[in-house]
Motif scaffolding. Structure first.
Motif, PDB file in Angstrom:
ATOM      1  N   VAL A  96       0.672  -1.300   0.096  1.00  0.00           N
ATOM      2  CA  VAL A  96      -0.122   0.050  -0.110  1.00  0.00           C
ATOM      3  C   VAL A  96       0.770   1.336  -0.058  1.00  0.00           C
ATOM      4  O   VAL A  96       0.523   2.229  -0.386  1.00  0.00           O
ATOM      5  CB  VAL A  96      -1.039  -0.048   1.287  1.00  0.00           C
ATOM      6  N   SER A  97       2.031   1.154   0.684  1.00  0.00           N
ATOM      7  CA  SER A  97       2.812   2.242   0.550  1.00  0.00           C
ATOM      8  C   SER A  97       3.290   2.709  -0.581  1.00  0.00           C
ATOM      9  O   SER A  97       3.976   3.722  -0.940  1.00  0.00           O
ATOM     10  CB  SER A  97       4.095   2.036   1.505  1.00  0.00           C
ATOM     11  N   GLY A  98       3.491   1.930  -1.492  1.00  0.00           N
ATOM     12  CA  GLY A  98       3.844   2.055  -3.048  1.00  0.00           C
ATOM     13  C   GLY A  98       2.840   2.728  -3.833  1.00  0.00           C
ATOM     14  O   GLY A  98       3.013   3.227  -4.834  1.00  0.00           O
ATOM     15  N   THR A  99       1.591   2.638  -3.347  1.00  0.00           N
ATOM     16  CA  THR A  99       0.549   3.111  -4.241  1.00  0.00           C
ATOM     17  C   THR A  99      -0.167   4.421  -3.657  1.00  0.00           C
ATOM     18  O   THR A  99      -0.676   5.089  -4.074  1.00  0.00           O
ATOM     19  CB  THR A  99      -0.677   2.097  -4.288  1.00  0.00           C
ATOM     20  N   VAL A 100      -0.224   4.352  -2.158  1.00  0.00           N
ATOM     21  CA  VAL A 100      -0.816   5.492  -1.528  1.00  0.00           C
ATOM     22  C   VAL A 100      -0.095   6.610  -1.595  1.00  0.00           C
ATOM     23  O   VAL A 100       1.176   6.347  -1.093  1.00  0.00           O
ATOM     24  CB  VAL A 100      -1.434   4.985  -0.231  1.00  0.00           C
ATOM     25  N   GLY A 101      -0.270   7.752  -2.204  1.00  0.00           N
ATOM     26  CA  GLY A 101       0.742   8.994  -2.096  1.00  0.00           C
ATOM     27  C   GLY A 101       0.167  10.007  -2.707  1.00  0.00           C
ATOM     28  O   GLY A 101      -0.819  10.373  -2.517  1.00  0.00           O
ATOM     29  N   ALA A 259      -2.171   7.476   6.704  1.00  0.00           N
ATOM     30  CA  ALA A 259      -3.287   7.225   6.035  1.00  0.00           C
ATOM     31  C   ALA A 259      -4.435   7.701   7.260  1.00  0.00           C
ATOM     32  O   ALA A 259      -5.125   8.465   6.925  1.00  0.00           O
ATOM     33  CB  ALA A 259      -3.483   5.742   5.843  1.00  0.00           C
ATOM     34  N   GLY A 260      -4.218   7.335   8.464  1.00  0.00           N
ATOM     35  CA  GLY A 260      -5.170   7.754   9.416  1.00  0.00           C
ATOM     36  C   GLY A 260      -5.183   9.192   9.843  1.00  0.00           C
ATOM     37  O   GLY A 260      -6.084   9.829   9.891  1.00  0.00           O
ATOM     38  N   LEU A 261      -3.961   9.819   9.599  1.00  0.00           N
ATOM     39  CA  LEU A 261      -3.886  11.068   9.852  1.00  0.00           C
ATOM     40  C   LEU A 261      -4.745  12.138   8.627  1.00  0.00           C
ATOM     41  O   LEU A 261      -5.250  12.930   8.983  1.00  0.00           O
ATOM     42  CB  LEU A 261      -2.470  11.774   9.966  1.00  0.00           C
ATOM     43  N   TYR A 262      -4.340  11.415   7.396  1.00  0.00           N
ATOM     44  CA  TYR A 262      -5.307  12.185   6.443  1.00  0.00           C
ATOM     45  C   TYR A 262      -6.558  11.975   6.442  1.00  0.00           C
ATOM     46  O   TYR A 262      -7.362  12.879   6.156  1.00  0.00           O
ATOM     47  CB  TYR A 262      -4.662  11.395   4.944  1.00  0.00           C
ATOM     48  N   ILE A 263      -7.088  10.540   6.943  1.00  0.00           N
ATOM     49  CA  ILE A 263      -8.597  10.338   7.036  1.00  0.00           C
ATOM     50  C   ILE A 263      -9.274  11.289   7.961  1.00  0.00           C
ATOM     51  O   ILE A 263     -10.283  11.686   7.864  1.00  0.00           O
ATOM     52  CB  ILE A 263      -8.692   8.992   7.033  1.00  0.00           C
ATOM     53  N   VAL A 264      -8.520  11.323   9.081  1.00  0.00           N
ATOM     54  CA  VAL A 264      -9.119  12.076  10.205  1.00  0.00           C
ATOM     55  C   VAL A 264      -9.126  13.696   9.683  1.00  0.00           C
ATOM     56  O   VAL A 264     -10.077  14.106  10.149  1.00  0.00           O
ATOM     57  CB  VAL A 264      -8.021  12.057  11.505  1.00  0.00           C
ATOM     58  N   ALA A 265      -8.246  14.036   9.051  1.00  0.00           N
ATOM     59  CA  ALA A 265      -8.349  15.471   8.668  1.00  0.00           C
ATOM     60  C   ALA A 265      -9.545  15.658   7.643  1.00  0.00           C
ATOM     61  O   ALA A 265     -10.242  16.624   7.663  1.00  0.00           O
ATOM     62  CB  ALA A 265      -7.038  15.778   7.889  1.00  0.00           C
ATOM     63  N   CYS A 266      -9.490  14.469   6.739  1.00  0.00           N
ATOM     64  CA  CYS A 266     -10.671  14.618   6.061  1.00  0.00           C
ATOM     65  C   CYS A 266     -12.175  14.681   6.612  1.00  0.00           C
ATOM     66  O   CYS A 266     -13.023  15.440   6.396  1.00  0.00           O
ATOM     67  CB  CYS A 266     -10.921  13.305   5.054  1.00  0.00           C
ATOM     68  N   LEU A 396      -0.177  19.078   5.242  1.00  0.00           N
ATOM     69  CA  LEU A 396       0.029  18.369   3.930  1.00  0.00           C
ATOM     70  C   LEU A 396       1.404  18.279   3.618  1.00  0.00           C
ATOM     71  O   LEU A 396       1.779  17.009   3.006  1.00  0.00           O
ATOM     72  CB  LEU A 396      -0.640  19.345   2.765  1.00  0.00           C
ATOM     73  N   THR A 397       2.251  19.080   4.159  1.00  0.00           N
ATOM     74  CA  THR A 397       3.645  18.969   3.985  1.00  0.00           C
ATOM     75  C   THR A 397       4.159  17.805   4.460  1.00  0.00           C
ATOM     76  O   THR A 397       5.120  16.936   3.953  1.00  0.00           O
ATOM     77  CB  THR A 397       4.325  20.479   4.284  1.00  0.00           C
ATOM     78  N   VAL A 398       3.861  17.490   5.716  1.00  0.00           N
ATOM     79  CA  VAL A 398       4.160  16.204   6.416  1.00  0.00           C
ATOM     80  C   VAL A 398       3.710  15.051   5.703  1.00  0.00           C
ATOM     81  O   VAL A 398       4.383  14.282   5.324  1.00  0.00           O
ATOM     82  CB  VAL A 398       3.906  16.390   7.943  1.00  0.00           C
ATOM     83  N   ALA A 399       2.355  15.061   5.451  1.00  0.00           N
ATOM     84  CA  ALA A 399       1.819  14.003   4.440  1.00  0.00           C
ATOM     85  C   ALA A 399       2.656  13.796   3.403  1.00  0.00           C
ATOM     86  O   ALA A 399       2.885  12.569   2.863  1.00  0.00           O
ATOM     87  CB  ALA A 399       0.394  14.248   4.416  1.00  0.00           C
TER      88      ALA A 399
END
Length: 513
Positions: A96-101, A259-266, A396-399
């Motif tokens: 997943v780390s190779g596709t999620v980005g 992914a969790g950080l990004y989803i929480v922000a969403c 976003l920069t960290v993500a």
């Protein structure tokens, strides 16, 4: 000549040399045919059709066996003494780390701005179809993986194409498979160096320097770029030295966290505008079938959605089986089921969350795009979050940095397997590759080499042509592997029902079944 001028001249010289090649190859690989008022890239249709075929062939396995896939990830069907290097969860996060980005952040915004909100619907559909393709290719990756004396394993299209075709079609299949395997290795290696490495470093540096560097700050200088590249290269090198076990340990923590950080922000943005959710869903659904004002109308929205999803989850490209092949299992189909969760996480969950956030919080972005006032992809996403979270550009920069780092690690592993297939597996060979890979990380912070990145994209998607042909020819073998694993699952459930959990008894039960 200053250092900045030197790096720019190198960048320009390489781009000028490869630009004609990249253009010619790109026109072939991404050849389009007119459909309505828009153009359909045949390579995208090739990937979508594969998803349809395999979804039908295996009876919508992505729906029927969805729960079973989660049970396998949780370790419910782990077996003692299974060959491999990592568990199911670690293999999944590594892949997943190779596709999620960046595609999940900027790519979705591009889809919405070009194809309208309705493109999201088609992205989801394409992601669901890709789950079946991913199941097939990963099952083959594990079935035909190669075990080494040091306990490590290698897998991917460079192994299952020659071995599988030889098993089904004899010496003729073996010869064809060998040619396809060499071509696959070259393409994976080329994309890895430029798309999975240089581009990721380049984009993450650009984001961090623009956010924290300022026009005259240290990070915006060549010295800052070199320092950034050296730090990332050192971290990547340290992780790569540990092999897939080390990569999996990092990604199994990093991927869920980011992914969790990004989803929480969403979710924060969506819940803040919760009353707008029904209208947003209606807008997405109506836009999928009534895409007025969008280039190409409904067909345009469909094509854009399919294209962004195919580029995002890599189903059918043959890359993910390399990571999944390292899993500890005696049943290849068990990891195939785990792998079908990958497009679901990448496209159905994360991409959908991004799209909802954009449609709800930043409707002006895609409205302007419809009026021909297009807005940059990542800008649309960032602006949507900023309506609720003013500090989001920093997040976003960290993500972006974490997404890029995990992608570099995973593609470093993919590239290493392609390299050792071509040049042999030895300590010297692996050390040479890791040194080259780390050097490209540093170059990525200094150069862009856009034409090489475009050429590497063409190579990656050309891989899907050969890979999917192999998947069609080897699908009957995947069916046998699936039946074998389902027999094992039934046997374990039967033993659990009567209070027995002895592995040898379970294996005997499988034979009887």
């Amino acid at each position: 000549m200053s250092f900045d001028s030197f790096t720019q001249s190198v960048d320009d010289a390489v781009s000028d040399f490869f630009e004609p090649v990249a253009k010619e190859v790109g026109e072939v690989v991404f050849y389009t045919v007119p459909v309505g008022d828009t153009d359909l890239p045949l390579i995208v249709a090739w990937l979508v059709v594969a998803g349809l075929v395999f979804s039908g062939w295996f009876g919508l396995i992505q729906v029927r066996k969805f729960k079973l896939a989660f049970d396998v990830v949780r370790g419910k069907y782990d077996e003692e003494g299974a060959t491999g290097e990592v568990n199911h969860f670690q293999a999944l996060t590594a892949a997943v780390s190779g596709t999620v980005g960046l595609g999940n952040i900027a790519g979705v915004a591009v889809a919405v701005s070009i194809g309208g909100p309705g493109a999201t619907f088609w992205m989801i559909l394409c992601g669901l179809l890709g789950m079946a393709t991913k199941f097939v290719e990963v099952t083959l990756g594990v079935k035909y993986r190669e075990e080494h004396e040091d306990g490590t394993v290698s897998g991917g299209p460079m192994y299952y194409l020659p071995k599988g075709l030889a098993e089904r079609f004899g010496s003729g299949g073996a010869k064809l498979g060998k040619v396809l395997a060499v071509a696959a290795s070259i393409m994976i290696l080329f994309f890895g160096l430029f798309g999975g490495n240089l581009f990721q470093t380049n984009q993450s540096y650009a984001q961090i320097s623009s956010t924290f560097g300022g026009e005259d700050g240290f990070l915006a200088s060549s010295a800052g770029a070199v320092l950034f590249g050296l730090v990332i290269a050192a971290l990547v090198g340290l992780v790569l030295l540990g092999g897939i076990r080390s990569i999996a340990k990092v990604t199994s923590r990093l991927v869920p966290a980011m992914a969790g950080l990004y989803i929480v922000a969403c979710l924060v943005v969506i819940l803040t505008n919760v009353t707008a959710v029904p209208d947003a869903i209606q807008t997405i659904f109506e836009g999928a079938f009534e895409a007025e004002g969008v280039a190409g109308g409904v067909i345009g929205a469909l094509i854009v959605g399919f294209q962004r999803a195919a580029f995002s989850n890599e189903a059918g490209l043959g890359s993910a089986p390399i990571a999944h092949s390292a899993v500890k299992t005696k049943h290849p189909a068990s990891e195939g089921l785990v792998a079908l969760l990958e497009p679901f996480i990448d496209t159905v969950v994360i991409c959908t969350m991004t799209a909802l956030t954009i449609v709800i919080a930043n409707p002006a972005s895609w409205a302007e795009a419809r009026a021909g006032e297009g807005v940059g992809g990542v800008t649309i996403t960032s602006d949507a979050f900023e309506t609720v979270l003013p500090w989001f550009p920093n997040l976003l920069t960290v993500a972006v940095l974490l997404f890029a780092f995990s992608t570099i690690l995973t593609w470093g592993y993919y590239g290493l397997k392609a390299w050792t297939y071509l040049f042999g597996k030895s300590r010297t060979s692996e050390t040479v590759f890791k040194a080259i890979w780390s050097a490209f990380v540093v170059l990525g912070s200094l150069l862009s080499l856009d034409s090489l990145i475009s050429l590497s994209d063409s190579a990656l998607f050309l891989l899907s042509v050969f890979n999917i042909v192999g998947l069609y020819l080897l699908a009957p073998l995947v069916k046998k592997e699936l039946d074998s694993f389902l027999d094992f699952v039934r046997a374990r459930k039967a033993r659990a029902a009567v209070g027995s959990a002895d592995p040898e008894d379970e294996q005997e039960s499988v034979k009887v079944v």
